[in-house]
Structure formats: C-alpha cells, structure tokens
Design a protein around this motif. Structure first.
Motif, PDB file in Angstrom:
ATOM      1  N   HIS A  40      12.321  -2.450  21.231  1.00 46.56           N
ATOM      2  CA  HIS A  40      11.641  -2.357  22.536  1.00 46.56           C
ATOM      3  C   HIS A  40      10.463  -1.405  22.420  1.00 46.56           C
ATOM      4  O   HIS A  40      10.622  -0.235  22.054  1.00 46.56           O
ATOM      5  N   CYS A  41       9.270  -1.901  22.763  1.00 50.88           N
ATOM      6  CA  CYS A  41       8.029  -1.141  22.600  1.00 50.88           C
ATOM      7  C   CYS A  41       7.348  -1.020  23.964  1.00 50.88           C
ATOM      8  O   CYS A  41       6.384  -1.743  24.256  1.00 50.88           O
ATOM      9  N   PRO A  42       7.815  -0.122  24.812  1.00 47.79           N
ATOM     10  CA  PRO A  42       7.363  -0.131  26.210  1.00 47.79           C
ATOM     11  C   PRO A  42       5.906   0.225  26.412  1.00 47.79           C
ATOM     12  O   PRO A  42       5.283  -0.239  27.368  1.00 47.79           O
ATOM     13  N   ILE A  43       5.344   1.053  25.533  1.00 44.82           N
ATOM     14  CA  ILE A  43       3.942   1.445  25.724  1.00 44.82           C
ATOM     15  C   ILE A  43       3.016   0.292  25.371  1.00 44.82           C
ATOM     16  O   ILE A  43       2.138  -0.092  26.161  1.00 44.82           O
ATOM     17  N   SER A  44       3.186  -0.305  24.205  1.00 45.33           N
ATOM     18  CA  SER A  44       2.313  -1.418  23.829  1.00 45.33           C
ATOM     19  C   SER A  44       2.542  -2.626  24.721  1.00 45.33           C
ATOM     20  O   SER A  44       1.611  -3.401  24.986  1.00 45.33           O
ATOM     21  N   ASN A  45       3.771  -2.806  25.219  1.00 47.34           N
ATOM     22  CA  ASN A  45       4.002  -3.903  26.159  1.00 47.34           C
ATOM     23  C   ASN A  45       3.109  -3.775  27.391  1.00 47.34           C
ATOM     24  O   ASN A  45       2.644  -4.775  27.944  1.00 47.34           O
TER      25      ASN A  45
END
Length: 465
Positions: free
Chosen positions: A299-304
C-alpha cells in the motif's frame, strides 16, 4: 548466557495483530549470534534480574535511557531505487506522461554503474537513517547496476530485496530504455537471481533476488510467461505494479479482457512470495485470488494521491484476509520515511470513509463505510504486516524474530516531543511516536542484531563491538 551476544533493555512497542499493540515496558531482548531474539523477558519474569545482572557482568548490556523507546525496524515494500534522484519533482502530471517525460530518461542513466553506485549508496543510507531496515526495490533494466544495489544493501547492513526490472515490449517502451529482447531479458534475470543468491550466502541480514516485471503494459506475453516459470523454478520473491491507475488498469483490461490480478495469476506471478504495489482497482474476486495465493499488497498512500486516481479500500482488502504492508513508492511518493506513509494511510482512509464533496450533505458525499484505518493498523502494516508479506521473520520485537529495531529519542533537542507528564500512558506515547518522530529522533538503527546507523550515543552500553 553463552549463546547470547547482546541484551537490550528498554520500553518498546510491537504488533500482536492489526488491532492490538504490545506495550513492552522495560523488557529485556536477548539476541544471539545470528541476530535473532531468542528470549524476551518482562520485569515479572523470574529470570529477569539474573539475566540483567549477567548481561552487565559480561559487558553485553545495551540500556535505553529516559525518554528513549524501541520500535521494530520498518519494512518498505515498494521503492524505485533509481528514482531517488528525482524525488520531490514532477508530481503534477498523469502517470503515463510522468514515466515517459521524466522517469524513463532518468532510469536509462543507470547503465553507468558509477552513477548508480552514487545514487544507491545515498538512498540506502537515507532509508536506514529513517528507520527502514528492510527494502523491496525496483532497480532498472541494467543487470550490473541492479546487482550493485544488492551489494550496497549487503555492505551497508540493510536487508534488501532487489529486482532487475523487465521491460521488453518494443511497442510500449522507449527505444533508449528497454530490454534488448525477451530472451536476453530472461537470461539476464536468471543470471541476476543466481548472483544475488550467492551474495545472500555472505550476508548476515540477507539480500534477496526479486523477479520484477515493471507492470503488465511493459512486458510481452512471452516475458511474463518466462518470468512465471523462473519464479516457480527458483522460489524467489516477485514484485510488480497491479491495477495502479485508470490508465494502467484500463490498458490491461483492453489487452487481455481481464484485470491485472488475473493476468498476473495466469502467468504464475501471484505466489506466496509475491508483493504487488498499489492494487487500487482490485475487484472482490481479485482480492480473493490474492488471499488464495498468499500474495500481498504494498500500500503506497502518498503516491496513490498523485497517480492512482483513487483511494484504495485497504482496510476492506485486509479484512478479507489479504496480506498488506506499506511502501513509500519513491519517487511517486516523495518521502523516504515510512512514518509519512503511516500517517497518510490514516488520512487517506478517513477521506475515503467520509467522502469529499462539500456541496453534498454528509450522508450523500459518497464515502465508503468501514474504511477507516487506525494508527495501530497502519503501524502493523509498516512492521509485522510487511514481514508477513515477505514471508520473513521480521517486523516484531518478539522471540524467533530478527532483532531489527530503531531507537527513538523523544528528548533530543532539535526534535523534542511534547511529553511533559512523567506518568504519561504508554498508549499515548506510542501514538506520539508514530505522528511526531522525525529523522533526528532516530538515534540508532539495528538490523539482524547489528547496530547500523547511529547519530548520538546517548543510551548506555557497557560492552564492546
């Protein structure tokens, strides 16, 4: 005590589950020569004080001081190592344009191994200083510079999982940056696997080869099929991107008539040791396939927030039984600190649950119920969840786990935390650590029982090493 080479005394925090944190007040962590925690003793244990005294007598004791706390080392499941050179730039355009305008020209420069060593050395140092003890890396299409990244991880003491990236489709990749042809890509990948496996044997914390198709759009069917066969033959980790953005998700559906997850599975690339980044557009059936295969989501919340055109319902997928860890996704994510990924995980989940259109009444804003991720859950993803995703005994301050840890000093002058009550509950201190820790607070980092990064010798140690 003859099998124990170090004993660390201090208060730490470790996940039991996604909902429950252990508050380990003044525990002893007994570490053997392999860097594993062989015993963990609370002050109420009958052997606690004799073990403590023996450690002092044998000069094996490391003792944290007032205001210092122990966290497991963080596990970053998605790092584009070459993109460290462009972190913090070009985040204002769509993914496909970003790749072709900025990212591919940069990654093509890593044919130069001297340039690669300069960037990769700086990156690994930076990640260690931010508490990341294990990193899952995309390198580039270049075999030699990709191997240099694995060597740098080995030499600097970080547990690195490194993949030579596969991009063999001439219709989808630029002429100046791709594999020469499918057969060469597969041969180089197999050779890379064997080279890194040999390096692993010489490295206490371990370095691991990873099969790494960039994503389905960059690879031919023949390459995906060949990589699946290599994954089966060598039983190594696999990583790629999966259903990241509208563009990529739509491209795969148009080409194959199905979602990324099903395509990757049919080529043998969803496995127990597979970690797929993003996964924003997984269907319920896709998530069930992930669970069945034991594959994990990075899970990559910033790049998402920049490139995925959506907020992933990560709590829902985890509740379905899919393994989840966190990734910075440098440089689609600008920050090398997993602390920022923890915070953004919580923030994004609140946005998903509440909805965002202020012209609508709260009940009509389109939020998704039961989406909220707590700080405890995000911490679990960053530590124990990451270890489970990689099928490695890491991510917990527990017996039979590697002693990977970060020592946090809440009193350091340039980044002191607002802890004024000497009896402040540990539950509150834990939350402050997650939300307020800066790089300056991380005074020491340990990997596999060895101290790696240290900026301030302010804890007590009466031994030598």
């Amino acid at each position: 005590m003859k099998d124990i080479v170090k004993v660390l005394k201090g208060t730490g925090f470790s996940s039991i589950s996604a909902q429950e944190i252990e508050m380990l007040e003044n525990y002893l962590y007994c570490i053997d020569e392999r860097g594993m925690i062989v015993k963990r003793l609370s002050p109420s244990n009958s052997h606690y004080y004799s073990t403590l005294q023996n450690a002092k007598d044998e000069h094996k004791l490391v003792e944290l001081t007032e205001g210092q706390y122990l966290l497991p080392g963080f596990i970053d499941l998605h790092i584009h190592a070459p993109q460290w050179a462009q972190s913090g730039t070009a985040l204002d355009i769509p993914l496909h344009q970003w790749l072709n305008t900025y990212t591919f020209p940069l990654e093509s420069k890593f044919e130069d191994t001297l340039f690669a060593k300069k960037v990769y050395s700086h990156l690994v140092d930076t990640l260690l200083a931010n508490g990341t003890t294990t990193g899952l890396y995309f390198a580039t299409v270049h075999e030699e510079s990709s191997y240099q990244l694995a060597k740098i991880c080995a030499e600097k003491g970080q547990r690195g999982l490194v993949g030579k990236v596969i991009m063999d489709d001439p219709d989808q990749n630029p002429d100046y940056y791709r594999d020469n042809d499918t057969q060469t890509a597969l041969e180089e990948t197999e050779r890379f696997i064997n080279r890194v496996k040999a390096l692993h044997e010489e490295t206490i914390q371990g370095v691991y080869p990873v099969i790494t198709p960039r994503f389905v759009p960059s690879c031919t069917d023949s390459a995906l099929d060949g990589l699946g066969k290599l994954a089966e033959a060598y039983d190594v980790h696999v990583t790629s991107h999966c259903s990241e953005s509208d563009w990529e998700h739509g491209y795969v559906k148009e080409r194959f008539g199905k979602n990324d997850a099903q395509v990757l599975n049919e080529f043998g690339l969803l496995r127990e040791k597979s970690v797929m980044a993003h996964c924003n557009f997984l269907s319920e059936a896709d998530a069930c396939t992930f669970k069945e295969k034991g594959s994990a989501i990075a899970h990559c919340p910033i790049s998402n927030a920049y490139f995925a055109n959506s907020v992933i319902p990560i709590k829902h997928f985890h509740d379905l039984g899919v393994e989840v860890g966190l990734g910075t996704d440098l440089s689609g994510g600008y920050d090398p600190s997993i602390y920022s990924a923890i915070r953004q995980t919580v923030i994004s989940s609140r946005v998903l649950e509440d909805g965002v259109d202020t012209e609508k009444a709260p009940e009509d804003r389109g939020g998704r119920s039961n989406s909220r991720v707590t700080a405890k859950e995000a911490f679990y993803f960053a530590t124990a969840g990451g270890g489970e995703s990689l099928s490695l005994p890491i991510g917990r301050l527990a017996e039979n786990y590697a002693f990977d840890a970060q020592i946090i000093d809440t009193t350091i002058s340039q980044a002191s935390m607002p802890i004024f009550d000497e009896n402040e509950p540990l539950e509150d201190i834990f939350q402050k650590l997650l939300y307020l820790t800066k790089r300056e607070n991380i005074i020491s980092v340990w990997v596999q029982g060895e101290k790696i990064a240290n900026k301030k010798e302010s804890y007590t140690y009466n031994g030598e090493y």
